[in-house]
Enzyme design. Structure first.
Site, PDB file in Angstrom:
ATOM      1  N   GLY A   1      25.764 -37.228  -6.231  1.00 43.67           N
ATOM      2  CA  GLY A   1      24.395 -36.763  -6.083  1.00 43.67           C
ATOM      3  C   GLY A   1      24.010 -35.659  -7.039  1.00 43.67           C
ATOM      4  O   GLY A   1      22.818 -35.368  -7.210  1.00 43.67           O
TER       5      GLY A   1
ATOM      6  N   LYS B   1      29.019 -31.313 -13.505  1.00 46.29           N
ATOM      7  CA  LYS B   1      28.672 -31.109 -12.099  1.00 46.29           C
ATOM      8  C   LYS B   1      27.481 -30.155 -12.015  1.00 46.29           C
ATOM      9  O   LYS B   1      27.541 -29.026 -12.515  1.00 46.29           O
ATOM     10  CB  LYS B   1      29.867 -30.532 -11.344  1.00 46.29           C
TER      11      LYS B   1
ATOM     12  N   ARG C   1      33.875 -30.548 -15.363  1.00 45.07           N
ATOM     13  CA  ARG C   1      35.106 -30.793 -14.611  1.00 45.07           C
ATOM     14  C   ARG C   1      35.943 -31.862 -15.303  1.00 45.07           C
ATOM     15  O   ARG C   1      35.423 -32.875 -15.761  1.00 45.07           O
ATOM     16  CB  ARG C   1      34.781 -31.231 -13.179  1.00 45.07           C
TER      17      ARG C   1
ATOM     18  N   ASP D   1      35.947 -38.760   0.988  1.00 45.52           N
ATOM     19  CA  ASP D   1      35.382 -38.765  -0.363  1.00 45.52           C
ATOM     20  C   ASP D   1      35.947 -37.637  -1.207  1.00 45.52           C
ATOM     21  O   ASP D   1      35.694 -37.590  -2.423  1.00 45.52           O
ATOM     22  CB  ASP D   1      33.850 -38.680  -0.309  1.00 45.52           C
ATOM     23  N   ASN D   2      36.716 -36.735  -0.599  1.00 47.26           N
ATOM     24  CA  ASN D   2      37.358 -35.650  -1.345  1.00 47.26           C
ATOM     25  C   ASN D   2      38.865 -35.827  -1.429  1.00 47.26           C
ATOM     26  O   ASN D   2      39.591 -34.872  -1.695  1.00 47.26           O
ATOM     27  CB  ASN D   2      37.036 -34.297  -0.706  1.00 47.26           C
TER      28      ASN D   2
ATOM     29  N   ASP E   1      37.236 -30.868  -5.398  1.00 45.19           N
ATOM     30  CA  ASP E   1      36.132 -30.258  -4.658  1.00 45.19           C
ATOM     31  C   ASP E   1      36.533 -28.901  -4.082  1.00 45.19           C
ATOM     32  O   ASP E   1      37.268 -28.813  -3.105  1.00 45.19           O
ATOM     33  CB  ASP E   1      35.618 -31.169  -3.535  1.00 45.19           C
TER      34      ASP E   1
END
Length: 474
Positions: free
Chosen positions: A88, A109, A172, A248-249, A258
């Site tokens: 996102g 990011k 990143r 998702d991490n 993250d």
């Protein structure tokens, strides 16, 4: 036209996956990009040599030659609830092929809205991007697999998070951004053909040895599980609490990813939580092994249709792998704790020595890092733990094992990113004074090196972290 002085050699194999796994998306230009941090040592390992325009390229205002920017689609279980997600506020520029032929993702990011932003603005605050830079680089120097931070570029724009903050973009670097949530997306939303394509891509990119395995999909499950066990054991070695271990991490590449609501524990307490959104302690320090297993089960469920043609056989095979998690974790965690105590000639039955120590540390609110450091240096601290008779008896029992102090050194850092150090450095940095940040970064780049006694054994109240909270950057 982009110049070539930066020496990027970008490819993008991710776009060879079915188009459902991504959306092409260019970074949204920013008003006035300015380089705040640039990691020259990391740049060297990547084969980069920026001479000009760092801020222009690493803000996304200028596109790097060879870049094919895209946002990845994925899903995930967040605090146990399945939801559709995706990048996102992050855009993958491509994959840098380094001088030693390694392939790493280069991602911006905070680079603006994407098709997966939902109600988000696609941006990030300077504070949160500096935090990820600092903690991820600290983790790297602690010897823990992690994504890395190449640069932080201020955008010259404001970001609203309850109030207005300076905006920034982090560059990143990661082995890849494949997650358990990527596989959940393929399994729950897409077709089995697309899931197979993702499995093939992952094995080809990360685990090519599995190509010749009897059952490559089952091998992928076991390999990812083993890597995750190693990672969590390493987190617990240094007192790290991730804070948002959603699926998702969880990186398929075995890296920590993250750095939002994460922090390091000072006083030992397995119930320690620093995340403002983890109100139930789901991701507390001591619960991280259980959540790792939970995430592995979610990964297995995503892979089930392609482990075997018969569903019952598939479940049986996956369950056999998963059933090995607890024994493997226990063995590796115990070996790690024996290492922290310098115990080389011990057996599993001697684990009670570890259990007793941790119980005493919790009872007396002892500093996790300093306790092991003091044991390593044969030092008695002026703290309730070291003054307690039950601890003195424990030390006598420990000395009977003739601990190897040189063995202890590799397991026990002299310093960690203590929360008050981090907050002081970040608060100064967002006000324009980078000196405290740079000084702390230099200190954290040598966590096993020599440091002044006042730094290593800073006197801190056992309740120093009471009420301390960290936040998700969105």
């Amino acid at each position: 036209m982009p110049t070539t002085d930066h020496k990027f050699h970008l490819e993008n194999t991710y776009k060879n996956l079915p188009a459902s796994f991504y959306s092409f998306q260019s970074p949204v230009p920013v008003a006035a990009p300015k380089t705040v941090l640039y990691n020259e040592k990391l740049a060297d390992t990547l084969g980069l040599n920026f001479q000009t325009s760092i801020a222009e390229y690493l803000s996304g205002n200028q596109l790097i030659a060879g870049a094919q920017p895209l946002a990845q689609a994925y899903a995930g279980h967040q605090f146990g609830h399945f939801t559709m997600l995706g990048d996102g506020r992050a855009i993958l520029l491509g994959e840098q092929v380094t001088p030693d032929q390694k392939r790493v993702d280069i991602q911006l990011k905070g680079a603006g809205r994407t098709p997966y932003s939902r109600q988000g603005d696609g941006r990030a605050t300077l504070y949160s991007m500096l935090r990820e830079y600092l903690i991820s680089e600290a983790m790297h120097h602690l010897g823990i697999p992690t994504t890395r931070s190449l640069a932080v570029v201020a955008t010259g724009e404001k970001v609203f998070r309850g109030e207005h903050h300076d905006g920034a973009i982090l560059t990143r670097v990661a082995g890849s951004h494949l997650r358990v949530g990527t596989f959940e997306y393929a399994r729950n939303v897409r077709t089995l053909e697309e899931l197979q394509a993702l499995i093939d891509y992952t094995i080809d990119r990360h685990y090519p040895d599995l190509k010749n395995a009897e059952n490559p999909t089952l091998g992928l499950l076991e390999t990812v599980m083993d890597q995750q066990i190693d990672l969590i054991v390493d987190w617990m070695r240094v007192g790290f609490i991730h804070g948002v271990m959603n699926t998702d991490n969880m990186s398929i590449a075995g890296e920590t990813i993250d750095y939002g609501p994460c922090a390091f524990m000072n006083a030992y307490d397995p119930k320690t939580v620093f995340s403002s959104i983890d109100t139930q302690g789901r991701y507390a320090y001591g619960n991280q092994p259980n959540i790792a297993l939970w995430n592995i089960v979610a990964f297995a469920n995503a892979l089930l249709p392609l482990i075997a043609d018969d569903e019952d056989q598939s479940i049986e095979k996956a369950q056999k792998v998963i059933d090995g998690f607890k024994a493997k974790f226990s063995q590796k965690w115990t070996q790690m704790m024996f290492g922290k105590l310098g115990l080389r000639q011990v057996e599993d039955k001697d684990k009670s020595l570890v259990d007793r120590l941790l119980a005493l540390m919790e009872k007396y609110k002892a500093d996790y890092t300093q306790t092991f450091l003091a044991l390593h240096e044969d030092r008695d601290l002026d703290t309730p733990l070291f003054q307690a008779e039950d601890f003195k008896q424990w030390k006598e029992d420990w000395h009977r094992f003739s601990p190897d102090k040189s063995w202890m050194k590799k397991y026990n850092p002299n310093i960690i990113p203590r929360n008050h150090w981090v907050e002081n450095a970040l608060n100064s940095a967002v006000e324009g004074d980078m000196q405290p940040f740079n000084e702390l970064m230099e200190r954290l780049s040598q966590p096993y090196g020599e440091h002044p006694e006042g730094v290593r054994f800073e006197v801190m109240d056992g309740g120093i972290d009471s009420g301390y909270q960290t936040f998700c950057g969105t």
